[in-house]
Motif scaffolding. Structure first.
Motif, PDB file in Angstrom:
ATOM      1  N   HIS A  31       0.842  -1.195   0.000  1.00  0.00           N
ATOM      2  CA  HIS A  31       0.000   0.000   0.000  1.00  0.00           C
ATOM      3  C   HIS A  31       0.880   1.249   0.000  1.00  0.00           C
ATOM      4  CE1 HIS A  31      -3.540  -2.471   0.739  1.00  0.00           C
ATOM      5  NE2 HIS A  31      -2.862  -3.081   1.694  1.00  0.00           N
ATOM      6  N   THR A  32       0.680   2.105  -0.968  1.00  0.00           N
ATOM      7  CA  THR A  32       1.461   3.332  -1.113  1.00  0.00           C
ATOM      8  C   THR A  32       0.885   4.423  -0.198  1.00  0.00           C
ATOM      9  OG1 THR A  32       0.053   4.196  -2.876  1.00  0.00           O
ATOM     10  CG2 THR A  32       1.872   2.722  -3.514  1.00  0.00           C
ATOM     11  N   PRO A  33       1.636   5.538  -0.019  1.00  0.00           N
ATOM     12  CA  PRO A  33       1.079   6.653   0.756  1.00  0.00           C
ATOM     13  C   PRO A  33      -0.239   7.154   0.178  1.00  0.00           C
ATOM     14  CG  PRO A  33       3.441   6.939   0.473  1.00  0.00           C
ATOM     15  CD  PRO A  33       3.058   5.761  -0.378  1.00  0.00           C
ATOM     16  N   GLU A  34      -0.357   7.132  -1.174  1.00  0.00           N
ATOM     17  CA  GLU A  34      -1.614   7.568  -1.795  1.00  0.00           C
ATOM     18  C   GLU A  34      -2.754   6.603  -1.430  1.00  0.00           C
ATOM     19  OE1 GLU A  34       1.280   7.283  -3.333  1.00  0.00           O
ATOM     20  OE2 GLU A  34       1.719   9.431  -3.488  1.00  0.00           O
ATOM     21  N   ASP A  35      -2.461   5.295  -1.372  1.00  0.00           N
ATOM     22  CA  ASP A  35      -3.475   4.320  -0.964  1.00  0.00           C
ATOM     23  C   ASP A  35      -3.954   4.607   0.457  1.00  0.00           C
ATOM     24  OD1 ASP A  35      -3.216   2.980  -3.381  1.00  0.00           O
ATOM     25  OD2 ASP A  35      -1.691   1.592  -2.607  1.00  0.00           O
ATOM     26  N   LEU A  36      -3.033   4.895   1.338  1.00  0.00           N
ATOM     27  CA  LEU A  36      -3.403   5.150   2.735  1.00  0.00           C
ATOM     28  C   LEU A  36      -4.248   6.411   2.854  1.00  0.00           C
ATOM     29  CD1 LEU A  36      -0.187   4.236   4.776  1.00  0.00           C
ATOM     30  CD2 LEU A  36      -1.984   2.769   3.885  1.00  0.00           C
ATOM     31  N   ARG A  37      -3.892   7.454   2.095  1.00  0.00           N
ATOM     32  CA  ARG A  37      -4.690   8.681   2.151  1.00  0.00           C
ATOM     33  C   ARG A  37      -6.092   8.443   1.617  1.00  0.00           C
ATOM     34  NH1 ARG A  37       0.414  11.299   1.354  1.00  0.00           N
ATOM     35  NH2 ARG A  37       0.367  10.974  -0.904  1.00  0.00           N
ATOM     36  N   ARG A  38      -6.212   7.607   0.570  1.00  0.00           N
ATOM     37  CA  ARG A  38      -7.533   7.308   0.008  1.00  0.00           C
ATOM     38  C   ARG A  38      -8.399   6.528   1.009  1.00  0.00           C
ATOM     39  NH1 ARG A  38      -5.821   5.246  -4.122  1.00  0.00           N
ATOM     40  NH2 ARG A  38      -5.944   3.029  -3.600  1.00  0.00           N
ATOM     41  N   VAL A  39      -7.813   5.536   1.665  1.00  0.00           N
ATOM     42  CA  VAL A  39      -8.563   4.756   2.656  1.00  0.00           C
ATOM     43  C   VAL A  39      -8.963   5.631   3.835  1.00  0.00           C
ATOM     44  CG1 VAL A  39      -8.389   2.879   4.334  1.00  0.00           C
ATOM     45  CG2 VAL A  39      -7.549   2.542   2.003  1.00  0.00           C
ATOM     46  N   ALA A  40      -8.039   6.464   4.314  1.00  0.00           N
ATOM     47  CA  ALA A  40      -8.358   7.342   5.434  1.00  0.00           C
ATOM     48  C   ALA A  40      -9.485   8.297   5.073  1.00  0.00           C
ATOM     49  CB  ALA A  40      -7.107   8.122   5.848  1.00  0.00           C
ATOM     50  N   ALA A  41      -9.483   8.802   3.838  1.00  0.00           N
ATOM     51  CA  ALA A  41     -10.554   9.709   3.403  1.00  0.00           C
ATOM     52  C   ALA A  41     -11.899   9.002   3.387  1.00  0.00           C
ATOM     53  CB  ALA A  41     -10.227  10.263   2.021  1.00  0.00           C
ATOM     54  N   LYS A  42     -11.912   7.753   2.914  1.00  0.00           N
ATOM     55  CA  LYS A  42     -13.167   6.992   2.910  1.00  0.00           C
ATOM     56  C   LYS A  42     -13.687   6.777   4.332  1.00  0.00           C
ATOM     57  CE  LYS A  42     -12.546   4.394  -1.404  1.00  0.00           C
ATOM     58  NZ  LYS A  42     -12.440   3.036  -2.006  1.00  0.00           N
ATOM     59  N   LEU A  43     -12.780   6.426   5.230  1.00  0.00           N
ATOM     60  CA  LEU A  43     -13.204   6.181   6.607  1.00  0.00           C
ATOM     61  C   LEU A  43     -13.671   7.470   7.276  1.00  0.00           C
ATOM     62  CD1 LEU A  43     -13.431   3.994   8.778  1.00  0.00           C
ATOM     63  CD2 LEU A  43     -11.104   4.544   9.479  1.00  0.00           C
ATOM     64  N   ASN A  44     -13.016   8.589   6.969  1.00  0.00           N
ATOM     65  CA  ASN A  44     -13.381   9.855   7.596  1.00  0.00           C
ATOM     66  C   ASN A  44     -14.654  10.445   7.012  1.00  0.00           C
ATOM     67  OD1 ASN A  44     -11.204   9.900   9.407  1.00  0.00           O
ATOM     68  ND2 ASN A  44      -9.827  10.784   7.872  1.00  0.00           N
ATOM     69  N   ARG A  45     -15.072   9.956   5.849  1.00  0.00           N
ATOM     70  CA  ARG A  45     -16.362  10.394   5.275  1.00  0.00           C
ATOM     71  C   ARG A  45     -17.492   9.446   5.617  1.00  0.00           C
ATOM     72  NH1 ARG A  45     -13.171  11.549   0.497  1.00  0.00           N
ATOM     73  NH2 ARG A  45     -13.901   9.587  -0.420  1.00  0.00           N
ATOM     74  N   ARG A  46     -17.215   8.477   6.444  1.00  0.00           N
ATOM     75  CA  ARG A  46     -18.221   7.482   6.824  1.00  0.00           C
ATOM     76  C   ARG A  46     -19.024   7.991   8.018  1.00  0.00           C
ATOM     77  NH1 ARG A  46     -16.864   1.145   7.927  1.00  0.00           N
ATOM     78  NH2 ARG A  46     -18.790   0.542   8.991  1.00  0.00           N
ATOM     79  N   PRO A  47     -20.359   8.073   7.928  1.00  0.00           N
ATOM     80  CA  PRO A  47     -21.166   8.532   9.071  1.00  0.00           C
ATOM     81  C   PRO A  47     -20.974   7.601  10.272  1.00  0.00           C
ATOM     82  CG  PRO A  47     -22.470   8.509   7.055  1.00  0.00           C
ATOM     83  CD  PRO A  47     -21.196   7.798   6.743  1.00  0.00           C
ATOM     84  N   ARG A  48     -20.932   8.188  11.448  1.00  0.00           N
ATOM     85  CA  ARG A  48     -20.729   7.416  12.674  1.00  0.00           C
ATOM     86  C   ARG A  48     -21.923   7.575  13.613  1.00  0.00           C
ATOM     87  NH1 ARG A  48     -15.285   6.228  13.495  1.00  0.00           N
ATOM     88  NH2 ARG A  48     -14.243   6.167  11.473  1.00  0.00           N
ATOM     89  N   PRO A  49     -22.523   6.480  14.053  1.00  0.00           N
ATOM     90  CA  PRO A  49     -23.605   6.579  15.045  1.00  0.00           C
ATOM     91  C   PRO A  49     -23.161   7.294  16.322  1.00  0.00           C
ATOM     92  CG  PRO A  49     -23.562   4.384  14.068  1.00  0.00           C
ATOM     93  CD  PRO A  49     -22.342   5.101  13.588  1.00  0.00           C
TER      94      PRO A  49
END
Length: 394
Positions: A358-376
């Motif tokens: 996983h490249t740094p770009e991969d990690l930033r993409r995954v982190a962005a997806k997780l941070n845009r995920r609604p949280r109960p």
């Protein structure tokens, strides 16, 4: 015809035996036959040697004088017996003798006999014998118990599991119960009792000797002078103040890893790219690189596990002008926010895979997806929105 005894006869009998009288002598004193006295002694639940006969008594009886201040003495146990008999609460009993209620609860729980009653003299004698050192190795004489332990260890059972199952199967037979520490002791000391000499090889780690659970084991720890999690300010616990982070590593195959940082208030996640290794130098450089751009009020503290990957914590503290706190050993639940986030991240970073792909770009993409995920936990807000509000407020 069944002979009836006064309510105090049972207690008087136990007091006499614990005071040095034999079972036979104590039985005669209270007007009971020897067999009745033997039954009363068995019901007390003690595993102590008693010299049965006209003379003798309890082996190694407790001293009559009051014990040290830390341990309960006979008078205090007498007050506990009276209080329990009157139905007083543990708090009330503790106030009467100047002890915390937890001390009373543990004492009653530990020394209640098989008939459900607490006897002061029995508890005092048992506590005295429990403090004897050195303790005899239980597995020297119990051949049947040793054979059963050997069978289960041949099937790969751990000493902890064996101890739990012995308590489950033989709940009424103390001779067939043993702690996991006693099994380890028998495996690693020179005199193994009746356990087979090869059973140490059945342990999962196959160590030649036991790793001591003492302060010496951690004397060279890099965290000797570090802040403990118990020293964190109260504002960290209630999440009312932003800027407090929790961190850890996600481990893959061949020593590969990804660092994770989660802000407790917003659940915002930062991923650390760790190419090649996760040494203290590599982790410190990645953490400083990723967190340096955050404003000061969002870098108040970081809580991490005691892994060696954060041995350069002093360098991180200086560079980021923050404070690092370290969890107690083997206590991942103390970083609950980070543990929960790591479980979510396993959707992208599966266990048993090579994380170095996983490249740094991969990690930033995954982190962005997780941070845009609604949280109960955020009333269905996203961590990205919550952090953005904090940045705008600043």
């Amino acid at each position: 015809m069944v002979k009836l005894f006064p309510p105090t006869a049972h207690t008087e009998f136990l007091d006499l035996v614990c005071g040095g009288a034999s079972v036979l002598q104590a039985s005669r004193r209270v007007g009971a036959v020897h067999a009745t006295g033997g039954n009363w002694w068995t019901q007390s639940g003690l595993m102590m040697t008693v010299n049965i006969g006209a003379v003798g008594g309890l082996a190694d009886p407790a001293p009559s004088a009051a014990g040290p201040g830390r341990a309960l003495d006979l008078d205090e146990r007498g007050m506990i017996q009276m209080g329990v008999g009157l139905g007083l609460s543990y708090r009330t009993i503790g106030e009467l003798i100047g002890r915390d209620k937890s001390v009373i609860w543990r004492e009653v729980k530990r020394h209640t006999s098989a008939d459900g009653k607490y006897y002061a003299s029995v508890a005092h004698a048992k506590a005295h014998q429990d403090r004897r050192r050195p303790k005899p190795l239980k597995l020297v004489e119990e051949e049947g118990l040793c054979r059963l332990i050997g069978v289960w260890m041949d099937d790969g059972w751990s000493p902890k599991l064996i101890s739990s199952m012995l308590a489950y199967y033989f709940g009424d037979d103390q001779t067939m119960q043993v702690s996991h520490e006693t099994i380890y002791q028998a495996l690693y000391v020179q005199t193994r009792g009746n356990l087979r000499a090869d059973l140490a090889e059945k342990l999962s780690l196959k160590r030649k000797k036991r790793v001591p659970h003492t302060s010496d084991r951690h004397k060279n720890s890099p965290y000797g002078e570090a802040f403990k999690i118990s020293q964190r300010p109260p504002e960290v616990q209630d999440r009312a103040v932003p800027g407090h982070w929790e961190g850890d590593l996600i481990i893959g195959t061949d020593g590969t890893a990804i660092g994770t940082l989660v802000e407790r208030s917003s659940r915002f996640t930062i991923l650390l790219h760790l190419p090649g290794d996760h040494t203290a130098e590599t982790v410190a450089a990645a953490m400083i690189r990723e967190m340096a751009s955050l404003p000061d009020h969002l870098r108040r503290s970081i809580t991490w596990d005691r892994g060696t990957e954060l041995a350069d914590y002093a360098k991180i503290q200086t560079a980021l002008e923050t404070t690092l706190y370290f969890c107690d050993p083997h206590s991942p639940w103390q970083r609950g926010t980070n543990e929960n986030t790591n479980r979510l991240l396993r959707f992208w970073f599966e266990k048993g895979t090579d994380l170095s792909v996983h490249t740094p770009e991969d990690l930033r993409r995954v982190a962005a997806k997780l941070n845009r995920r609604p949280r109960p936990t955020l009333n269905l807000e996203t961590p990205a929105n919550r952090l953005n509000q904090l940045l705008q407020a600043a």
